[in-house]
Write a protein that holds these residues in place. Structure first.
Motif, PDB file in Angstrom:
ATOM      1  N   ALA A  89       0.974  -1.132   0.109  1.00 11.74           N
ATOM      2  CA  ALA A  89       0.120   0.096   0.013  1.00 11.74           C
ATOM      3  C   ALA A  89       0.818   1.239   0.022  1.00 11.74           C
ATOM      4  CB  ALA A  89      -0.983   0.170   1.209  1.00 11.74           C
ATOM      5  N   THR A  90       1.861   1.238   0.827  1.00 11.31           N
ATOM      6  CA  THR A  90       3.051   2.271   0.670  1.00 11.31           C
ATOM      7  C   THR A  90       3.455   2.588  -0.676  1.00 11.31           C
ATOM      8  OG1 THR A  90       3.400   1.975   3.223  1.00 11.31           O
ATOM      9  CG2 THR A  90       5.091   3.230   1.797  1.00 11.31           C
ATOM     10  N   GLY A  91       4.167   1.408  -1.202  1.00  6.92           N
ATOM     11  CA  GLY A  91       4.652   1.572  -2.497  1.00  6.92           C
ATOM     12  C   GLY A  91       3.334   2.115  -3.644  1.00  6.92           C
ATOM     13  N   SER A  92       2.294   1.777  -3.715  1.00  6.86           N
ATOM     14  CA  SER A  92       1.231   2.209  -4.507  1.00  6.86           C
ATOM     15  C   SER A  92       0.919   3.696  -4.151  1.00  6.86           C
ATOM     16  CB  SER A  92      -0.132   1.463  -4.394  1.00  6.86           C
ATOM     17  OG  SER A  92       0.129   0.025  -4.611  1.00  6.86           O
ATOM     18  N   LEU A  93       0.815   4.157  -2.846  1.00  6.13           N
ATOM     19  CA  LEU A  93       0.828   5.519  -2.621  1.00  6.13           C
ATOM     20  C   LEU A  93       1.814   6.410  -3.183  1.00  6.13           C
ATOM     21  CD1 LEU A  93      -0.583   5.470   0.992  1.00  6.13           C
ATOM     22  CD2 LEU A  93      -1.768   6.385  -0.938  1.00  6.13           C
ATOM     23  N   MET A  94       2.983   5.798  -3.121  1.00  7.43           N
ATOM     24  CA  MET A  94       4.217   6.580  -3.688  1.00  7.43           C
ATOM     25  C   MET A  94       4.058   6.808  -5.124  1.00  7.43           C
ATOM     26  SD  MET A  94       7.406   5.055  -1.507  1.00  7.43           S
ATOM     27  CE  MET A  94       8.479   5.574  -2.460  1.00  7.43           C
ATOM     28  N   SER A  99      -1.967   1.262  -9.368  1.00  4.97           N
ATOM     29  CA  SER A  99      -1.640   1.338  -7.741  1.00  4.97           C
ATOM     30  C   SER A  99      -3.161   1.685  -7.138  1.00  4.97           C
ATOM     31  CB  SER A  99      -0.755   2.750  -7.769  1.00  4.97           C
ATOM     32  OG  SER A  99       0.260   2.434  -8.575  1.00  4.97           O
ATOM     33  N   PHE A 100      -4.131   2.148  -7.841  1.00  6.55           N
ATOM     34  CA  PHE A 100      -5.323   2.532  -7.013  1.00  6.55           C
ATOM     35  C   PHE A 100      -6.023   0.935  -6.657  1.00  6.55           C
ATOM     36  CE2 PHE A 100      -9.959   2.333  -7.803  1.00  6.55           C
ATOM     37  CZ  PHE A 100     -10.041   3.023  -6.612  1.00  6.55           C
ATOM     38  N   CYS A 101      -5.920  -0.036  -7.784  1.00  7.44           N
ATOM     39  CA  CYS A 101      -6.478  -1.274  -7.480  1.00  7.44           C
ATOM     40  C   CYS A 101      -5.698  -2.005  -6.541  1.00  7.44           C
ATOM     41  CB  CYS A 101      -6.740  -1.970  -8.586  1.00  7.44           C
ATOM     42  SG  CYS A 101      -7.814  -1.407  -9.907  1.00  7.44           S
ATOM     43  N   ASP A 102      -4.170  -1.975  -6.382  1.00 11.04           N
ATOM     44  CA  ASP A 102      -3.658  -2.454  -5.456  1.00 11.04           C
ATOM     45  C   ASP A 102      -3.652  -1.966  -4.076  1.00 11.04           C
ATOM     46  OD1 ASP A 102      -1.236  -4.177  -4.500  1.00 11.04           O
ATOM     47  OD2 ASP A 102      -0.676  -2.168  -3.983  1.00 11.04           O
ATOM     48  N   PHE A 103      -3.796  -0.772  -3.902  1.00 10.50           N
ATOM     49  CA  PHE A 103      -4.086  -0.088  -2.546  1.00 10.50           C
ATOM     50  C   PHE A 103      -5.456  -0.501  -2.018  1.00 10.50           C
ATOM     51  CE2 PHE A 103      -5.669   3.326   0.080  1.00 10.50           C
ATOM     52  CZ  PHE A 103      -4.670   3.652   0.982  1.00 10.50           C
ATOM     53  N   CYS A 104      -6.163  -0.699  -2.759  1.00  9.04           N
ATOM     54  CA  CYS A 104      -7.702  -1.195  -2.347  1.00  9.04           C
ATOM     55  C   CYS A 104      -7.521  -2.646  -1.813  1.00  9.04           C
ATOM     56  CB  CYS A 104      -8.705  -0.907  -3.508  1.00  9.04           C
ATOM     57  SG  CYS A 104      -9.085   0.482  -3.802  1.00  9.04           S
ATOM     58  N   THR A 105      -7.052  -3.506  -2.411  1.00  6.65           N
ATOM     59  CA  THR A 105      -6.842  -4.816  -1.963  1.00  6.65           C
ATOM     60  C   THR A 105      -5.965  -4.910  -0.864  1.00  6.65           C
ATOM     61  OG1 THR A 105      -5.235  -5.186  -3.966  1.00  6.65           O
ATOM     62  CG2 THR A 105      -7.625  -5.577  -4.384  1.00  6.65           C
ATOM     63  N   SER A 106      -4.716  -4.264  -0.837  1.00  5.87           N
ATOM     64  CA  SER A 106      -3.774  -4.090   0.084  1.00  5.87           C
ATOM     65  C   SER A 106      -4.272  -3.870   1.494  1.00  5.87           C
ATOM     66  CB  SER A 106      -2.648  -3.642  -0.154  1.00  5.87           C
ATOM     67  OG  SER A 106      -1.806  -4.036  -1.228  1.00  5.87           O
ATOM     68  N   THR A 107      -5.414  -2.735   1.359  1.00  2.53           N
ATOM     69  CA  THR A 107      -5.933  -2.319   2.707  1.00  2.53           C
ATOM     70  C   THR A 107      -6.782  -3.294   3.243  1.00  2.53           C
ATOM     71  OG1 THR A 107      -5.725  -0.079   1.569  1.00  2.53           O
ATOM     72  CG2 THR A 107      -7.047  -0.219   3.484  1.00  2.53           C
ATOM     73  N   VAL A 108      -7.767  -3.636   2.569  1.00  4.26           N
ATOM     74  CA  VAL A 108      -8.677  -4.690   2.938  1.00  4.26           C
ATOM     75  C   VAL A 108      -8.027  -5.941   3.641  1.00  4.26           C
ATOM     76  CG1 VAL A 108     -10.479  -3.743   1.628  1.00  4.26           C
ATOM     77  CG2 VAL A 108      -9.225  -5.810   0.783  1.00  4.26           C
ATOM     78  N   TRP A 109      -6.768  -6.398   3.012  1.00  9.27           N
ATOM     79  CA  TRP A 109      -6.065  -7.519   3.466  1.00  9.27           C
ATOM     80  C   TRP A 109      -5.334  -7.284   4.678  1.00  9.27           C
ATOM     81  CZ3 TRP A 109      -4.180  -9.071  -1.971  1.00  9.27           C
ATOM     82  CH2 TRP A 109      -5.101 -10.123  -2.600  1.00  9.27           C
ATOM     83  N   VAL A 110      -4.892  -5.888   4.980  1.00  8.16           N
ATOM     84  CA  VAL A 110      -4.189  -5.512   6.251  1.00  8.16           C
ATOM     85  C   VAL A 110      -5.451  -5.880   7.453  1.00  8.16           C
ATOM     86  CG1 VAL A 110      -3.324  -3.788   7.775  1.00  8.16           C
ATOM     87  CG2 VAL A 110      -2.504  -3.974   5.495  1.00  8.16           C
ATOM     88  N   PHE A 111      -6.756  -5.332   7.134  1.00  8.72           N
ATOM     89  CA  PHE A 111      -7.555  -5.452   8.201  1.00  8.72           C
ATOM     90  C   PHE A 111      -8.692  -6.360   7.930  1.00  8.72           C
ATOM     91  CE2 PHE A 111      -6.236  -0.954   7.496  1.00  8.72           C
ATOM     92  CZ  PHE A 111      -5.999  -0.563   8.908  1.00  8.72           C
ATOM     93  N   THR A 112      -8.010  -7.687   7.395  1.00  7.23           N
ATOM     94  CA  THR A 112      -8.919  -8.588   6.877  1.00  7.23           C
ATOM     95  C   THR A 112      -9.668  -9.384   8.173  1.00  7.23           C
ATOM     96  OG1 THR A 112      -8.995 -10.784   5.735  1.00  7.23           O
ATOM     97  CG2 THR A 112      -7.093 -10.466   7.272  1.00  7.23           C
ATOM     98  N   GLY A 139       0.018 -10.343  -1.538  1.00 12.19           N
ATOM     99  CA  GLY A 139      -0.308  -8.685  -1.358  1.00 12.19           C
ATOM    100  C   GLY A 139       0.857  -7.664  -1.505  1.00 12.19           C
ATOM    101  N   SER A 140       1.762  -8.278  -2.214  1.00 12.07           N
ATOM    102  CA  SER A 140       3.074  -7.508  -2.425  1.00 12.07           C
ATOM    103  C   SER A 140       2.967  -6.676  -3.808  1.00 12.07           C
ATOM    104  CB  SER A 140       4.185  -8.298  -2.136  1.00 12.07           C
ATOM    105  OG  SER A 140       4.233  -9.287  -2.988  1.00 12.07           O
ATOM    106  N   GLN A 141       1.952  -6.777  -4.534  1.00 11.40           N
ATOM    107  CA  GLN A 141       2.060  -6.283  -6.091  1.00 11.40           C
ATOM    108  C   GLN A 141       2.346  -4.765  -6.073  1.00 11.40           C
ATOM    109  OE1 GLN A 141       0.783  -7.728  -9.393  1.00 11.40           O
ATOM    110  NE2 GLN A 141       2.495  -6.530  -9.558  1.00 11.40           N
ATOM    111  N   GLY A 142       1.908  -3.876  -5.222  1.00 12.36           N
ATOM    112  CA  GLY A 142       2.349  -2.647  -5.174  1.00 12.36           C
ATOM    113  C   GLY A 142       3.836  -2.386  -4.808  1.00 12.36           C
ATOM    114  N   LEU A 143       4.356  -3.256  -3.832  1.00 14.10           N
ATOM    115  CA  LEU A 143       5.774  -3.217  -3.374  1.00 14.10           C
ATOM    116  C   LEU A 143       6.717  -3.444  -4.622  1.00 14.10           C
ATOM    117  CD1 LEU A 143       8.091  -3.183  -1.314  1.00 14.10           C
ATOM    118  CD2 LEU A 143       7.656  -5.537  -0.827  1.00 14.10           C
ATOM    119  N   TRP A 144       6.492  -4.550  -5.333  1.00 13.71           N
ATOM    120  CA  TRP A 144       7.256  -4.756  -6.552  1.00 13.71           C
ATOM    121  C   TRP A 144       7.192  -3.618  -7.643  1.00 13.71           C
ATOM    122  CZ3 TRP A 144      10.674  -8.695  -6.243  1.00 13.71           C
ATOM    123  CH2 TRP A 144      10.558  -9.683  -5.308  1.00 13.71           C
TER     124      TRP A 144
END
Length: 428
Positions: free
Chosen positions: A21-26, A50-63, A317-322
């Motif tokens: 999520a941090t990478g996608s925000l950057m 990045s928008f799509c990844d941020f959405c999925t990463s966020t809901v996975w963090v708070f799954t 859950g690491s798509q945005g990081l890569w």
């Protein structure tokens, strides 16, 4: 969560999703804050990814908050909808990104021509993701599935109506409360698309690699032939006249040198674009590699090893990081800090904490992703631009193998790029 594999999966997934999520925000910050990035289709595709990844990463963090017992069926449906929408849209956008690279590198499409495909490359992925997520929601397919809410039968071991209709059960009516035929819909709405995208990315990488190798052979052949005395053609005479008008003293030999170095610069920059394309595809394979392996083992009747659960949870859950590592890799190499953690903090400050940056530091930030889209059109513009300066020609001739750096500094100093073939203007 007494199972150690489940505990490892929960911890690793939260770490990878937070970084993702941090990478996608950057990337989002880099694209939205710079007009030169916003106007480019390739950058807008990365913004959508990045928008799509941020959405999925966020809901996975708070799954844990979405799934029972903390959550309820409505929160489970919400998480399932976001995950299905984000992942399928992301995969279709990866196809769009690969198509964009293929058309530019192999077929030489211009930015203007590419914009005609923008509705298909940007809108269709979101339409597809929304339609599959909406269909799954209406069919009551979103239920607890391992570590999140997604397409799954409930109860997990219930017998689907498809199995009953094919005589695989003594039941006459399905005992699935929700998610009837969920296994079939998993393939229809997700896994079939995932494997098709993987095959397409491999196909594109092969075509682009062959195209660049062909260009390298042509460049090598041209370099040999350029050293032989040739009769001036109409094209070289025209360039010679333009060079003469700009400088007053350049000879045909000087123009040939410019053309040879222009060809080398074009090849180097095209190769960099190819590498970006391949790296984004490889990042996609890394993310979905372990879930695909687990699904193939299940498909052929094997037993999935428990270690695949934490590995799948971490990488999926690491798509945005890569994507961020690929996007900022050239900027990272140009930073002057001594240690890797200082460079990383510098990138975070420039893209997430930019409000606290000094004006001078912010002004000197030339962007995130490598300006490898600055192609030979920059060099050609030096030859064909009306009223080209003497200084530009002597810079292009006099720097030898560093001509690429000269071109980049000229662009960053305010030189305009008239041609829009792979060429990205650099914002001041």
């Amino acid at each position: 969560m007494s199972n150690p594999y489940d505990l490892a999966r929960s911890i690793l997934q939260k770490i990878s999703c937070t970084l993702s999520a941090t990478g996608s925000l950057m990337i989002t910050s880099q694209v939205l804050r710079k007009k030169a990035n916003r106007v480019k289709l390739q950058q807008r595709i990365l913004l959508a990814i990045s928008f799509c990844d941020f959405c999925t990463s966020t809901v996975w963090v708070f799954t844990d908050l979405f799934m029972p017992p903390r959550g309820n069926q409505r929160t489970c449906d919400a998480q399932g909808f976001i995950i299905q929408f984000g992942n399928t849209s992301n995969m279709m956008l990866m196809v769009a990104l690969q198509v964009q690279y293929l058309l530019i590198i192999k077929y030489g499409w211009s930015e203007t021509k590419m914009k005609k495909l923008e509705p298909f490359l940007l809108i269709l992925p979101f339409c597809f993701g929304t339609s599959t997520a909406t269909a799954a929601l209406s069919l009551k397919l979103f239920n607890p599935a391992n570590w999140d809410c997604w397409i799954a039968p409930y109860p997990d071991e219930c017998t689907s109506s498809y199995e009953i209709s094919h005589g695989n059960s003594d039941l006459e009516v399905t005992d699935c409360v929700r998610g009837d035929n969920a296994r079939i819909f998993q393939w229809a709405f997700f896994f079939a698309l995932l494997w098709a995208v993987a095959v397409f990315c491999i196909f594109v990488m092969i075509m682009i690699t062959k195209s660049v190798e062909k260009a390298e052979r042509k460049s090598a052949s041209f370099s040999v032939n350029a050293n032989r005395p040739n009769r001036p053609t109409q094209t070289t005479r025209r360039h010679s006249i333009q060079a003469l008008n700009a400088d007053g003293r350049l000879t045909l030999t000087d123009v040939n040198v410019i053309q040879r170095r222009t060809g080398r610069i074009e090849l180097v920059l095209t190769t960099r674009v190819k590498m970006q394309c391949i790296l984004y595809a490889l990042g996609f394979f890394v993310v979905w590699g372990f879930p695909t392996i687990a699904r193939m083992i299940q498909l052929f009747g094997g037993t999935i090893h428990p270690i695949l659960l934490p590995l799948s949870g971490f990488f999926v859950g690491s798509q945005g990081l890569w994507n961020a590592m690929i996007y900022f890799r050239s900027k990272y190499s140009t930073l002057l800090e001594d240690h890797w953690w200082q460079k990383l903090w510098r990138l975070i400050k420039l893209n997430l904490l930019f409000c606290f940056e000094h004006d001078g530091e912010e002004r000197n930030d030339d962007g995130g992703e490598e300006n490898d889209h600055v192609s030979s059109s920059i060099a050609r513009s030096f030859l064909t631009r009306a009223g080209a300066s003497k200084w530009s020609f002597f810079q292009l001739i006099g720097h030898g193998e560093n001509s690429d750096d000269t071109l980049r500094s000229d662009v960053q100093a305010g030189e305009s790029c008239r041609s829009d073939n792979i060429c990205h203007d650099v914002e001041q």
